[in-house]
Every structure is written in structure tokens, then in C-alpha cells.
Design an enzyme around this catalytic site. Structure first.
Site, PDB file in Angstrom:
ATOM      1  N   LYS A  10       0.755  -1.175  -0.141  1.00 55.67           N
ATOM      2  CA  LYS A  10      -0.031   0.199   0.132  1.00 55.67           C
ATOM      3  C   LYS A  10       0.750   1.153   0.103  1.00 55.67           C
ATOM      4  O   LYS A  10       1.935   1.235   0.251  1.00 55.67           O
ATOM      5  CB  LYS A  10      -0.805   0.019   1.412  1.00 55.67           C
ATOM      6  CG  LYS A  10      -0.102  -0.080   2.310  1.00 55.67           C
ATOM      7  CD  LYS A  10       0.159   1.324   3.071  1.00 55.67           C
ATOM      8  CE  LYS A  10       1.509   1.742   3.571  1.00 55.67           C
ATOM      9  NZ  LYS A  10       2.328   1.499   4.791  1.00 55.67           N
ATOM     10  N   SER A 134       7.761 -12.141  -2.043  1.00 58.73           N
ATOM     11  CA  SER A 134       7.107 -11.073  -2.201  1.00 58.73           C
ATOM     12  C   SER A 134       7.835 -10.190  -3.411  1.00 58.73           C
ATOM     13  O   SER A 134       9.031 -10.133  -3.479  1.00 58.73           O
ATOM     14  CB  SER A 134       7.493 -10.440  -0.677  1.00 58.73           C
ATOM     15  OG  SER A 134       6.667  -8.980  -0.651  1.00 58.73           O
ATOM     16  N   GLY A 141       8.004   0.992   4.187  1.00 61.30           N
ATOM     17  CA  GLY A 141       6.748   2.047   4.258  1.00 61.30           C
ATOM     18  C   GLY A 141       5.810   1.408   3.196  1.00 61.30           C
ATOM     19  O   GLY A 141       4.708   2.244   2.995  1.00 61.30           O
ATOM     20  N   LEU A 142       5.916   0.462   2.330  1.00 63.79           N
ATOM     21  CA  LEU A 142       4.886   0.006   1.482  1.00 63.79           C
ATOM     22  C   LEU A 142       3.949  -1.068   2.050  1.00 63.79           C
ATOM     23  O   LEU A 142       3.420  -1.754   1.068  1.00 63.79           O
ATOM     24  CB  LEU A 142       5.603  -0.458   0.151  1.00 63.79           C
ATOM     25  CG  LEU A 142       6.293   0.614  -0.531  1.00 63.79           C
ATOM     26  CD1 LEU A 142       6.803   0.235  -2.025  1.00 63.79           C
ATOM     27  CD2 LEU A 142       5.485   1.908  -0.931  1.00 63.79           C
ATOM     28  N   SER A 144       4.923  -4.083   3.681  1.00 64.51           N
ATOM     29  CA  SER A 144       5.486  -5.320   3.620  1.00 64.51           C
ATOM     30  C   SER A 144       4.828  -6.157   4.586  1.00 64.51           C
ATOM     31  O   SER A 144       4.497  -7.299   4.620  1.00 64.51           O
ATOM     32  CB  SER A 144       6.819  -5.562   3.363  1.00 64.51           C
ATOM     33  OG  SER A 144       7.524  -5.405   4.696  1.00 64.51           O
ATOM     34  N   SER A 145       4.750  -5.844   6.033  1.00 64.20           N
ATOM     35  CA  SER A 145       4.378  -6.382   7.263  1.00 64.20           C
ATOM     36  C   SER A 145       2.970  -6.994   7.149  1.00 64.20           C
ATOM     37  O   SER A 145       2.500  -7.919   7.329  1.00 64.20           O
ATOM     38  CB  SER A 145       4.895  -5.747   8.276  1.00 64.20           C
ATOM     39  OG  SER A 145       4.029  -4.378   8.586  1.00 64.20           O
ATOM     40  N   GLU A 191       0.210  -8.072  12.775  1.00 64.57           N
ATOM     41  CA  GLU A 191       0.724  -6.695  12.895  1.00 64.57           C
ATOM     42  C   GLU A 191       1.155  -6.039  14.199  1.00 64.57           C
ATOM     43  O   GLU A 191       2.046  -5.475  14.615  1.00 64.57           O
ATOM     44  CB  GLU A 191      -0.278  -5.894  12.086  1.00 64.57           C
ATOM     45  CG  GLU A 191      -0.177  -5.475  10.698  1.00 64.57           C
ATOM     46  CD  GLU A 191       0.939  -4.994  10.038  1.00 64.57           C
ATOM     47  OE1 GLU A 191       2.093  -5.339   9.906  1.00 64.57           O
ATOM     48  OE2 GLU A 191       0.632  -3.529   9.614  1.00 64.57           O
ATOM     49  N   ASP A 202      -2.824  -0.275   7.472  1.00 65.01           N
ATOM     50  CA  ASP A 202      -2.202  -1.387   6.571  1.00 65.01           C
ATOM     51  C   ASP A 202      -2.747  -2.488   6.003  1.00 65.01           C
ATOM     52  O   ASP A 202      -3.042  -2.981   5.036  1.00 65.01           O
ATOM     53  CB  ASP A 202      -0.578  -1.603   7.011  1.00 65.01           C
ATOM     54  CG  ASP A 202       0.081  -0.097   7.172  1.00 65.01           C
ATOM     55  OD1 ASP A 202      -0.375   0.723   6.830  1.00 65.01           O
ATOM     56  OD2 ASP A 202       1.407  -0.184   7.531  1.00 65.01           O
TER      57      ASP A 202
HETATM   58  N1  LIG Z   1       7.808 -11.679   2.980  1.00 63.98           N
HETATM   59  C1  LIG Z   1       8.055 -11.352   4.410  1.00 63.98           C
HETATM   60  N2  LIG Z   1       8.517 -12.410   4.982  1.00 63.98           N
HETATM   61  C2  LIG Z   1       8.864 -12.456   6.390  1.00 63.98           C
HETATM   62  N3  LIG Z   1       8.863 -11.215   7.104  1.00 63.98           N
HETATM   63  C3  LIG Z   1       8.161 -10.134   6.586  1.00 63.98           C
HETATM   64  C4  LIG Z   1       7.930 -10.349   5.095  1.00 63.98           C
HETATM   65  N4  LIG Z   1       7.183  -8.944   4.848  1.00 63.98           N
HETATM   66  C5  LIG Z   1       7.432  -8.191   6.028  1.00 63.98           C
HETATM   67  N5  LIG Z   1       7.937  -9.054   7.031  1.00 63.98           N
HETATM   68  C6  LIG Z   1       8.483  -8.451   8.489  1.00 63.98           C
HETATM   69  O1  LIG Z   1       7.813  -7.307   8.579  1.00 63.98           O
HETATM   70  C7  LIG Z   1       8.867  -6.646   8.756  1.00 63.98           C
HETATM   71  C8  LIG Z   1       8.901  -4.919   8.332  1.00 63.98           C
HETATM   72  O2  LIG Z   1       7.745  -4.436   8.854  1.00 63.98           O
HETATM   73  P1  LIG Z   1       7.831  -2.735   8.954  1.00 63.98           P
HETATM   74  O3  LIG Z   1       6.456  -2.732   9.535  1.00 63.98           O
HETATM   75  O4  LIG Z   1       8.808  -2.491   9.659  1.00 63.98           O
HETATM   76  O5  LIG Z   1       7.963  -2.438   7.493  1.00 63.98           O
HETATM   77  P2  LIG Z   1       6.838  -2.054   6.238  1.00 63.98           P
HETATM   78  O6  LIG Z   1       5.512  -2.934   6.641  1.00 63.98           O
HETATM   79  O7  LIG Z   1       7.472  -2.438   4.923  1.00 63.98           O
HETATM   80  O8  LIG Z   1       6.577  -0.460   6.017  1.00 63.98           O
HETATM   81  P3  LIG Z   1       5.293   0.221   6.999  1.00 63.98           P
HETATM   82  O9  LIG Z   1       4.725  -0.387   7.994  1.00 63.98           O
HETATM   83  O10 LIG Z   1       6.050   1.612   7.166  1.00 63.98           O
HETATM   84  O11 LIG Z   1       4.406   0.340   5.678  1.00 63.98           O
HETATM   85  C9  LIG Z   1      10.037  -7.107   8.596  1.00 63.98           C
HETATM   86  O12 LIG Z   1      11.428  -6.879   9.053  1.00 63.98           O
HETATM   87  C10 LIG Z   1       9.719  -8.703   8.863  1.00 63.98           C
HETATM   88  O13 LIG Z   1       9.763  -8.783  10.105  1.00 63.98           O
HETATM   89  C1  LIG Z   2       3.242   4.764  10.876  1.00 64.48           C
HETATM   90  C2  LIG Z   2       1.762   4.094  10.441  1.00 64.48           C
HETATM   91  O1  LIG Z   2       0.825   4.860  10.654  1.00 64.48           O
HETATM   92  C3  LIG Z   2       1.542   3.441   9.114  1.00 64.48           C
HETATM   93  C4  LIG Z   2       2.678   2.440   8.503  1.00 64.48           C
HETATM   94  O2  LIG Z   2       2.378   2.249   7.382  1.00 64.48           O
HETATM   95  C5  LIG Z   2       1.600   3.088  11.552  1.00 64.48           C
HETATM   96  C6  LIG Z   2       0.123   2.447  11.552  1.00 64.48           C
HETATM   97  O3  LIG Z   2      -0.675   3.140  11.223  1.00 64.48           O
HETATM   98  O4  LIG Z   2      -0.037   1.327  12.071  1.00 64.48           O
HETATM   99 MG   LIG Z   3       4.567  -2.627   8.448  1.00 69.03          MG
END
Ligand SMILES: Nc1ncnc2c1ncn2[C@@H]1O[C@H](COP(=O)(O)OP(=O)(O)OP(=O)(O)O)[C@@H](O)[C@H]1O
Ligand SMILES: C[C@@](O)(CCO)CC(=O)[O-]
Ligand SMILES: [Mg+2]
Length: 387
Positions: A10, A134, A141-142, A144-145, A191, A202
Site C-alpha cells: 500500500k 514478495s 513503508g509500502l 510489507s508487514s 501486525e 495497513d
Molecule cells: N515477506 C516477508 N517475510 C517475512 N517477514 C516479513 C515479510 N514482509 C515483512 N515481514 C516482516 O515485517 C517487517 C517489516 O515491517 P515494517 O512494518 O517495519 O515495514 P513495512 O511494513 O515494510 O513498512 P510500513 O509499516 O511503514 O508500511 C520485516 O522486518 C519482517 O519482520
Molecule cells: C506509521 C503508520 O501510521 C503507518 C505505517 O504504514 C503505523 C500504523 O498506522 O499502524
Molecule cells: Mg509495516
């Protein structure tokens, strides 16, 4: 039978961080996905195996070891999403610590913990192989979690009675609304393990797709009447959403009144932004005028994100670079590095787009234009149903 589920990443158009504190935010799915394949089989030595394909990592646990560590799931209850208690999280940490994840990839530990919780709480002690791939950059920030938690929940719930899916269906299928609600609730529990205090935006946009306005756990769908085109620049600066969210909460504790005003301002920006996006195309206001308003709102939101302390030198470099071309940008997601959005107005020439991308890439950043607003979680079945 193999079950595959995929869930999109997202972008947040406005309102990240403030949404954790009750403000409105606007987010849209993008056409980059995380896909989880789930295969129950009898020939895998009574093991639960997790393959993180992109990272070339394979983890496995004897089912008996999981049962000893998390003893309450002889009869799991998929239709009742369950929060992972502190004791269970501690027990899971002992399973994850034994894996000796390489130090450079230690951020994955929270994702593996979320996996162990969602798998055991939904499926109990069934041996299986789960494979994850993935297209999303992790920790950028996209979302991924969230895409990981949603695709995992989507695969784990697909064969349960509450899903109501047709196994004979070929190709990607969508859940019914009640099934989506369940996937979304479980994904939020995942999450929580990764983020600490997620707002839920997210996982919600990854589950339902398209574009949403989100506030205090409630979503309303946004029907875009603007041909939104966003350049996404990945600064490649790694960061962790949990730490950034905690940092904003600490700032709020130090300056409660000032931060409440900041969150209020973000709330107004998000509401105005969603209204502009939804203005009917035949309205008197031209597309260009609406794009100019969006650009101004994005700049204002970025300023407030700086107030929250979640910008970064690399983000500021992207902002300065795009401003040279009169383009407006803001960070997206948790900030602290990660990705930046730049609105590409409809009338912007391709030559300018190429120039700005070339300049950003010469700084070591990675640029791409993702499709915005596609489907949420989808499921696909292959092979014969197992008895
Ligand atoms: N494909 C995957 N396989 C295993 N773990 C994953 C995977 N994708 C995300 N994760 C987990 O989520 C963590 C990243 O989550 P984080 O919320 O910090 O960043 P994001 O979701 O990419 O960005 P944001 O939350 O800002 O949108 C990774 O370090 C890992 O623990
Ligand atoms: C930083 C944040 O607002 C968005 C992360 O993509 C955290 C959240 O809403 O859970
Ligand atoms: Mg995340």
C-alpha cells in the site's frame, strides 16, 4: 491441495502516524504483492516448515516442539481472532531464538514470530510447508508487514468452514465480505506482533484493496475520480515501523498539546484530500486544479510528519530534488527512510519524468511507478483436495 493467497502492499496518501492517535488517513493498495503458499502433506516428518524464498532462508520446527511451547491449540478456533499474550509471545521468542537468524536479517524475527502465532492459532498442530515470496521491499513503508500478515491469514483461513470459498474454482478468487473481515482481524493480530501498536490501516487496505479512508479502526471506501499517478522513490534507508511509531508516542507524551494540534491538522488534511479525490469528474474544478490542491496538501502533511520527527536526511534529499522540477512529495508509511511519494500531474511531460527519475537514481535511490487501487487479498487453489 496447495492453497495460495496474495495480498497487496500500500501507499499512504495522507495521515500516517497521526492515524495511530485517532486522526483520519487515506491509503490505497498498490500492484506489488506478497504471496503465501500453504501445503499440508504427510511426508514432511511431522514438521512445520517456513520458506522465505526471497531471502533464501528455511526454518522448521518439529510439531511436538510447537505443541510443548504453545500448548493451547489442540482445537484451534479460526473464527475467533486471538491476541498473542505476553506469555505466548515469550514462548514464541524461545522458538525463534533457536533459529540463529543471521544478524543482518534479524528484523525478520518479528515476522517469523507473527507467522508462528497465526499458524498455530488458526491451524493448530498440522504439519505443513509454508512458502513466502514478495515483490515488496521489506521495511520500506509500502506495507510489507501487513501484506505478509494478510496473505498468511488469507491462506490459513481459506480451507476453514468460515471462508465459504469454492475449492474447484480455477484462478484467483476473492473472499466473501465476512471472510475478508476475519482475514483482516487475524492479520491485525500479526501486525501487533511486528508493529507493537498498529492503527490497522495497513492490514485493512491490504485486505479490502482499492482506496480507503480510515479512522479509529473504521474504514470507508474512497472512489477515486482522479487519474492518480505517483512516483515511488525508495531511499533504500532501512528502518523499523515499531521504533518510529514508539518515537512519535514518546514525543506526544513530552508535548501533548502541541502534538494533539499536529494530529488535528493531519485529520483535516486527510478529509480534504479524500474529498478532492472523490470530486466528480464533471465538476467545475479541472483535474489540474485538483492536482494542485493535492500537491499542497501533500506538502503540508510532509511538514507535519517532520514535526512528528519521522523524516530523514534521505527523504529531504528526495523532496529537494523533486522540488527542482516543481513536483511535490511526501514520505509514505512510517518514514525514517523508506519510500517517498511524488505526485506526477496528468499534464507533466514524459521528458521531465525521465529527468527526475535519472537525478533521483543518481543519488542511489530506486524509482518506480506502481499501479494504484487494485484488488485486496485473493486466493487460488491447485491440486486435489486432501481428505
Ligand atoms: N515477506 C516477508 N517475510 C517475512 N517477514 C516479513 C515479510 N514482509 C515483512 N515481514 C516482516 O515485517 C517487517 C517489516 O515491517 P515494517 O512494518 O517495519 O515495514 P513495512 O511494513 O515494510 O513498512 P510500513 O509499516 O511503514 O508500511 C520485516 O522486518 C519482517 O519482520
Ligand atoms: C506509521 C503508520 O501510521 C503507518 C505505517 O504504514 C503505523 C500504523 O498506522 O499502524
Ligand atoms: Mg509495516
Amino acid at each position: 491441495m496447495e492453497v495460495r493467497a496474495r495480498a497487496p502492499g500500500k501507499i499512504i496518501l495522507s495521515g500516517e502516524h497521526a492515524v495511530v492517535h485517532g486522526a483520519t488517513a487515506v491509503a490505497a493498495s498498490i500492484n506489488l504483492h506478497t504471496t503465501v503458499s500453504l501445503l499440508f502433506s504427510s511426508d514432511n516428518d511431522n514438521m512445520l516448515q517456513l520458506n522465505l524464498k526471497d531471502m533464501a532462508l528455511e526454518f522448521s520446527w518439529p510439531i511436538g516442539r510447537i505443541k510443548d511451547t504453545l500448548p493451547d491449540f489442540d482445537a484451534p478456533s479460526p473464527s475467533t481472532p486471538k491476541c498473542c499474550s505476553i506469555e505466548s509471545l515469550r514462548a514464541i521468542a524461545s522458538l525463534v531464538n533457536e533459529l540463529n537468524i543471521p544478524e543482518a536479517k534479524i528484523a525478520l524475527a518479528s515476522g517469523v514470530s507473527a507467522f508462528l502465532w497465526l499458524y498455530t492459532a488458526i491451524q493448530g498442530y498440522k504439519p505443513a510447508t509454508v512458502t513466502v515470496t514478495s515483490e515488496l521491499p521489506l521495511g520500506s513503508g509500502l506495507g510489507s508487514s501487513a501484506a505478509f500478515c494478510v496473505s498468511l491469514s488469507g491462506a490459513l483461513l481459506a480451507l476453514t468452514a468460515s471462508a465459504g470459498l469454492d475449492y474447484s474454482n480455477q484462478g484467483w478468487a476473492t473472499y466473501e465480505e465476512t471472510g475478508l473481515d476475519l482475514v483482516n482481524k487475524w492479520a491485525l493480530e500479526g501486525e501487533k506482533i511486528i508493529h507493537g501498536k498498529p492503527s490497522g490501516i495497513d492490514n485493512t487496505v491490504s485486505t479490502y484493496g482499492n482506496m480507503i479512508k480510515f479512522r479509529s479502526g473504521e474504514l470507508s471506501r474512497v472512489k477515486s475520480n482522479l487519474p492518480l499517478r505517483m512516483l515511488i522513490t525508495n531511499t533504500r534507508v532501512g528502518r523499523n515501523t515499531k521504533a518510529l511509531v514508539a518515537g512519535v508516542s514518546e514525543r506526544k507524551l513530552r508535548h501533548p498539546d502541541a502534538m494533539a494540534s499536529v494530529f488535528d491538522a493531519v485529520d483535516s488534511i486527510s478529509k480534504e484530500l479524500s474529498a478532492i479525490i472523490q470530486t466528480p469528474a464533471n465538476d467545475d474544478i479541472s483535474v489540474t486544479e485538483r492536482e494542485e490542491k493535492l500537491e499542497e496538501l501533500m506538502e503540508m502533511n510532509q511538514g507535519l510528519l517532520q514535526c512528528m520527527g519521522v523524516s530523514h536526511a534521505s527523504i529531504e534529499t528526495v523532496l529537494r530534488t523533486t522540488l527542482k522540477y516543481k513536483l511535490s512529495s511526501k514520505l509514505t508509511g512510517a518514514g525514517g527512510g523508506g519510500c517517498v511519494l511524488t505526485l506526477l500531474p496528468t499534464l507533466l511531460s514524459g521528458i521531465v519524468v525521465d529527468k527526475v527519475i535519472a537525478e533521483l537514481e543518481s543519488c542511489g535511490f530506486q524509482c518506480f511507478i506502481a499501479g494504484i487501487g487494485g484488488n485486496g487479498v485473493e486466493v487460488c487453489f491447485s491440486g486435489a483436495p486432501s481428505s
